[in-house]
Enzyme design. Structure first.
Site, PDB file in Angstrom:
ATOM      1  N   HIS A  47       0.848  -1.187   0.000  1.00 34.46           N
ATOM      2  CA  HIS A  47       0.000   0.000   0.000  1.00 34.46           C
ATOM      3  C   HIS A  47       0.888   1.243   0.000  1.00 34.46           C
ATOM      4  CE1 HIS A  47      -3.826   2.055   1.734  1.00 34.46           C
ATOM      5  NE2 HIS A  47      -3.125   2.882   0.990  1.00 34.46           N
ATOM      6  N   THR A  51      -2.394   6.525  -3.352  1.00 33.53           N
ATOM      7  CA  THR A  51      -2.574   5.925  -4.678  1.00 33.53           C
ATOM      8  C   THR A  51      -3.949   5.262  -4.784  1.00 33.53           C
ATOM      9  OG1 THR A  51      -1.531   3.872  -3.912  1.00 33.53           O
ATOM     10  CG2 THR A  51      -0.097   5.498  -4.987  1.00 33.53           C
ATOM     11  N   GLY A  53      -5.032   3.270  -2.644  1.00 32.55           N
ATOM     12  CA  GLY A  53      -4.860   1.898  -2.182  1.00 32.55           C
ATOM     13  C   GLY A  53      -5.949   1.456  -1.220  1.00 32.55           C
ATOM     14  N   LYS A  91     -11.607  -4.974   9.990  1.00 34.94           N
ATOM     15  CA  LYS A  91     -10.900  -6.004   9.232  1.00 34.94           C
ATOM     16  C   LYS A  91     -11.857  -7.126   8.869  1.00 34.94           C
ATOM     17  CE  LYS A  91      -7.696  -6.453  12.371  1.00 34.94           C
ATOM     18  NZ  LYS A  91      -6.494  -6.912  13.086  1.00 34.94           N
ATOM     19  N   HIS A 115       2.177   0.909   6.231  1.00 35.56           N
ATOM     20  CA  HIS A 115       2.701   1.162   4.884  1.00 35.56           C
ATOM     21  C   HIS A 115       4.087   0.535   4.702  1.00 35.56           C
ATOM     22  CE1 HIS A 115      -0.561   3.777   3.588  1.00 35.56           C
ATOM     23  NE2 HIS A 115      -0.500   4.391   4.751  1.00 35.56           N
ATOM     24  N   ARG A 147       0.629   5.699  -9.167  1.00 32.82           N
ATOM     25  CA  ARG A 147      -0.071   6.933  -9.544  1.00 32.82           C
ATOM     26  C   ARG A 147       0.911   7.906 -10.179  1.00 32.82           C
ATOM     27  NH1 ARG A 147      -3.833  10.443  -5.305  1.00 32.82           N
ATOM     28  NH2 ARG A 147      -4.821  11.801  -6.849  1.00 32.82           N
ATOM     29  N   SER A 155      -1.380  15.211  -3.628  1.00 29.53           N
ATOM     30  CA  SER A 155      -2.396  14.567  -2.805  1.00 29.53           C
ATOM     31  C   SER A 155      -1.872  14.272  -1.401  1.00 29.53           C
ATOM     32  CB  SER A 155      -2.855  13.269  -3.478  1.00 29.53           C
ATOM     33  OG  SER A 155      -3.830  12.617  -2.698  1.00 29.53           O
ATOM     34  N   HIS A 159      -3.142  15.857   2.177  1.00 28.77           N
ATOM     35  CA  HIS A 159      -3.487  14.967   3.278  1.00 28.77           C
ATOM     36  C   HIS A 159      -2.827  15.422   4.587  1.00 28.77           C
ATOM     37  CE1 HIS A 159      -5.370  11.392   4.740  1.00 28.77           C
ATOM     38  NE2 HIS A 159      -4.235  10.806   5.112  1.00 28.77           N
TER      39      HIS A 159
END
Length: 531
Positions: A47, A51, A53, A91, A115, A147, A155, A159
């Site tokens: 991830h 993107t 993800g 989950k 990540h 991406r 992006s 964030h």
């Protein structure tokens, strides 16, 4: 106080021994399993931030179906929580054959850290999966989303303005994490300061997370460029089963339905597809309205590796993918790794034996010499007192040994049953042995047939005992936490098994102490050897 300390030490030692015994049992099961030629394939989603993800992974666990069955079992939305993002951190159960087929944020969580990148997953996943789900031969198949670099960088900046930071992100280099934590890249800075931040991990993130470089990691002159290698990043991407593009999410989902891994399970299909415009509007609006040309040029300059990486990808999209490379490496690597692992086990065992020999030699040799000297003096005194020669003394000792041996008849049915049990259990106390040639020959044949039967029986009983413990722990956790399907971890199972073993040892020691008139420590030592 001393007794409690001794009991605490004994409990810790047996907890560790139980864990090592469980690991060794899993290794033995793995090495002796005839079905280990069946490689378990697990899909791992890397991830990369910003993107899309999260949206793509969530669509896999919630919208992907294998035939008519959902790929994962996800918790239902509570009627008391009807917000649009109710399930962002919930989950789903994506299990096949008692272990997850998908390693993702929404299936098993951040299993190797937030990540995690290519290197971190390759280091973390094999031992982590072996610990959680047992020793099996696995093949990890990787997937990711990419991406356009400038859009992704903007992006990520937007964030951070919403209060996000990646301080908990798992990096393959400890130096990178330390420098990132010291920097002020995430403290609501403007775009220019965000671009000029010296340790901004957003720069060239895609190339860095997919490369296999950790050069100069411990040096004081370390920079993030040391973690970037275009050649290995391109090679790793080519070896992946799937990678999609954020700009073409619908096509990426359709491509995911056709990957070889998906077809191995069953026919794959998404029940609904992602809408492209709902994801990128805010970033594109900022680029069109607020991004000045100087900042745009700076972004392209500092993200030159990501831009070059994306150009290499675009140039190779028309070429066939590289599953042959993956199959070639996968066909040789496990055998080579297994050889190294076996050699490591042999070396570690030999070192452990040498250490044990040194410890026991240090503890026992001096006392043994003293006892031998005392015994020699007593024998000499006894012979002198009774005017006995060495031959007469040897005949006397042999007669006494036989008298003690036949004081109680061993070879009644109960004694014979005890001997048969000791032979199959591989305990080998040595105080009961057959003296006839026929008895020894039958012992050999009896052991060759019976020992495998005993091991199979013990393994089957252990599996049933594990199932019983898992059932009981689930019921307890269901009562306490009010969950419909609580999970039982390997550590919880090991803890319960350690407590059960300790209880067995304590109870058995008390029985032998009470009915055999042994000292409690001697009884405990006997129980440990028997176990």
């Amino acid at each position: 106080m001393v007794k409690w300390k001794l009991l605490a030490i004994i409990f810790i030692v047996f907890t560790v021994c139980t864990y090592l015994n469980s690991i060794l049992k899993q290794h033995i099961n793995y090495l002796t399993d005839d079905t280990k030629s069946t490689i378990i394939k697990t899909l791992v989603f890397i991830h990369i931030q910003k993107t899309a993800g999260s949206e793509f992974e969530r669509s896999i666990v919630r919208r992907l179906h294998f035939g008519s069955q959902p790929s994962c079992r996800c918790p239902m939305r509570s009627r008391f929580n009807r917000t649009t993002r109710f399930h962002i951190k919930l989950k789903c159960n994506c299990s096949r054959n008692n272990e997850p087929w998908l390693i993702s944020r929404f299936s098993v969580g951040w299993l190797c850290g937030v990540h995690a990148d290519w290197i971190t997953y390759h280091r973390c996943l094999p031992p982590k999966m072996n610990f959680e789900y047992g020793f099996h031969q696995r093949k990890f198949i990787y997937a990711t989303l990419l991406r356009e670099p400038v859009t992704r960088f903007i992006s990520e900046y937007l964030h951070t303005l919403r209060g996000a930071n990646w301080l908990s992100e798992r990096s393959s280099c400890q130096k990178a994490q330390q420098l990132r934590n010291q920097s002020a890249c995430w403290k609501n800075t403007n775009l220019t300061d965000f671009i000029l931040c010296p340790f901004n991990s957003a720069i060239n993130r895609q190339t860095r997370m997919l490369s296999s470089s950790i050069n100069n990691c411990l040096s004081s002159s370390f920079t993030y460029s040391n973690l970037i290698d275009l050649k290995t990043a391109k090679k790793n991407l080519e070896s992946m089963e799937f990678f999609g593009l954020t700009e073409y999410l619908y096509l990426s989902q359709r491509l995911f339905e056709r990957v070889a891994y998906c077809k191995l399970i069953r026919t794959c299909s998404f029940q609904s597809y992602l809408e492209q415009n709902s994801i990128n509007n805010q970033t594109y609006d900022y680029i069109e309205k607020d991004l000045i040309s100087n900042d745009l040029n700076r972004i392209k300059q500092i993200n030159s590796d990501d831009i070059e990486f994306s150009m290499l990808i675009s140039a190779d999209l028309s070429k066939p993918a590289g599953p042959d490379i993956l199959l070639t490496s996968a066909s040789t690597t496990p055998f080579r790794i297994q050889n190294y692992r076996t050699l490591a086990y042999v070396v570690i065992t030999l070192v452990y034996l040498v250490i044990g020999a040194a410890i026991f030699d240090r503890l026992e040799s001096t006392q043994e010499a003293i006892r031998h000297a005392n015994l020699t003096a007593r024998i000499a005194a006894f012979q002198q007192q009774h005017n006995m020669s060495d031959g007469d003394f040897i005949n006397l000792t042999r007669t006494v040994e036989l008298r003690l041996q036949y004081r109680k008849k061993q070879w009644k049915f109960i004694g014979s049953f005890y001997y048969a049990t000791v032979v199959l259990a591989l305990i080998g106390y040595g105080h009961a042995i057959p003296h006839t040639k026929a008895g020894r020959a039958v012992t050999i044949a009896y052991a060759l047939i019976g020992i495998p039967m005993w091991l199979i029986m013990i393994q089957s009983v252990g599996e049933r005992l594990n199932s019983l413990i898992r059932f009981v722990v689930k019921r307890i956790k269901r009562r306490i936490k009010r969950k419909r399907e609580p999970q039982v971890t390997a550590m919880e199972l090991l803890t319960c098994e350690a407590l059960l073993i300790l209880l067995t040892l304590v109870a058995g020691s008390y029985v032998f102490h009470r009915y055999e008139s042994w000292r409690y420590f001697d009884a405990f030592y006997y129980c440990v050897l028997t176990l």
